[in-house]
Design an enzyme around this catalytic site. Structure first.
Site, short mmCIF file in Angstrom:
data_model
loop_
_atom_site.label_atom_id
_atom_site.label_comp_id
_atom_site.label_asym_id
_atom_site.label_seq_id
_atom_site.Cartn_x
_atom_site.Cartn_y
_atom_site.Cartn_z
N CYS A 76 0.88 -1.18 0.00
CA CYS A 76 0.00 0.00 0.00
C CYS A 76 0.91 1.22 0.00
O CYS A 76 1.72 1.39 0.92
CB CYS A 76 -0.87 -0.03 1.26
SG CYS A 76 -1.90 1.43 1.49
N CYS A 187 -0.82 4.00 -6.44
CA CYS A 187 -1.69 3.36 -5.45
C CYS A 187 -1.90 1.95 -5.96
O CYS A 187 -2.15 1.75 -7.16
CB CYS A 187 -3.03 4.11 -5.37
SG CYS A 187 -4.34 3.19 -4.53
#
Ligand code: DGL
Length: 257
Positions: A76, A187
């Site tokens: 992440c 992302c």
């Protein structure tokens, strides 16, 4: 030691996005077992307070280690940018690998390219990203494209169709997509809709950090003598904070895509 080498690699994300990294890990390390934790009950992270994201990330790290993980991959970008120093300090006995936007290859691909960086608002606001951007500012025209709301669509399993198309078209309208040379998917949710993004940028090359993170994971395991002696047959176990069989079904489907 052999017992340690046979432990799973813990992989975490705010939801299903890290599965784009998990795919690369499974390809590169087919003998390893993986324990994937998606924190879908708390997604998105990228619009929360930094302290809250740090706390959520620590809680997942704790859980993955309790379940015997021999290494942690923070799949992440948002959690990496705010929590990786804390995790490395607290869990210094295991390798902790993070992910960052793949800005370098996008900048170095040609002479002074125009590069759009898609990421969560939190990732783009952090000093870590600002430093990276300053480092390359003379070599490229780097444009930040925060994408609030996009993680939520992907978490809902919307990987195609009019709602996603409307979001992307509206988001990119001010950025003249036709002038972009490179798009950085900053992302880990975004590679899951890569074909949709690519269709809007016929001229651009798309970059993400998944493969680089998988390579770094292999390197760290090797350095620490933690690579599994198995060459194949590794298994993947999914855990998710949302008590909903649909999210586990979506997770398995995304791994197969
Ligand atoms: N996959 C996460 C990332 O790479 C999404 C963060 C979020 O939940 O906002 O940043």
């Amino acid at each position: 030691m052999i017992e340690k080498q046979l432990g799973p690699i813990g992989v975490m994300d705010s939801g299903v996005g890290g599965i784009s990294v998990l795919r690369e890990l499974v390809k590169l390390l087919p003998g390893e077992d993986f324990l994937y934790y998606g924190d879908s009950a708390h997604a998105p992270y990228g619009t929360k307070e930094v302290a809250e994201v740090v706390k959520l990330t620590e809680r997942i790290a704790e859980l993955l280690l309790e379940k015997g993980s021999k290494a942690l991959v923070v799949a992440c970008n948002t959690a990496t940018s705010v929590a990786i120093p804390v995790l490395r300090k607290t869990y210094s006995h295991v390798p902790v690998i993070g992910i960052e936007p793949a800005l370098k290859p996008a900048v170095l691909a040609k002479d002074h390219p125009r590069v759009l960086v898609m990421a969560t608002p939190m990732t783009l606001e952090q000093e870590k990203f600002s430093n990276m951007m300053h480092f390359y500012e003379n070599d490229a025209n780097i444009v930040k494209v925060p994408c609030p709301g996009l993680v939520e669509l992907i978490e809902d399993g919307i990987l195609d169709g009019p709602e996603l198309e409307a979001y992307l078209e509206a988001r990119f309208a001010p950025f003249e997509p036709e002038t972009a040379d490179g798009i950085v998917l900053g992302c880990t949710h975004y590679p899951l809709i890569r074909p949709k993004i690519a269709s809007l940028f016929p001229r651009a090359t798309i970059y993400d950090g998944g493969y680089g993170t998988a390579k770094q994971t292999r390197r760290r395991l090797e350095e620490c003598g933690l690579l599994s002696p198995k060459q194949s047959g590794g298994k993947v176990t999914f855990l998710n904070s949302k008590n909903d069989p649909r999210i586990l079904a979506l997770s398995r489907k995304l791994l197969e895509l």
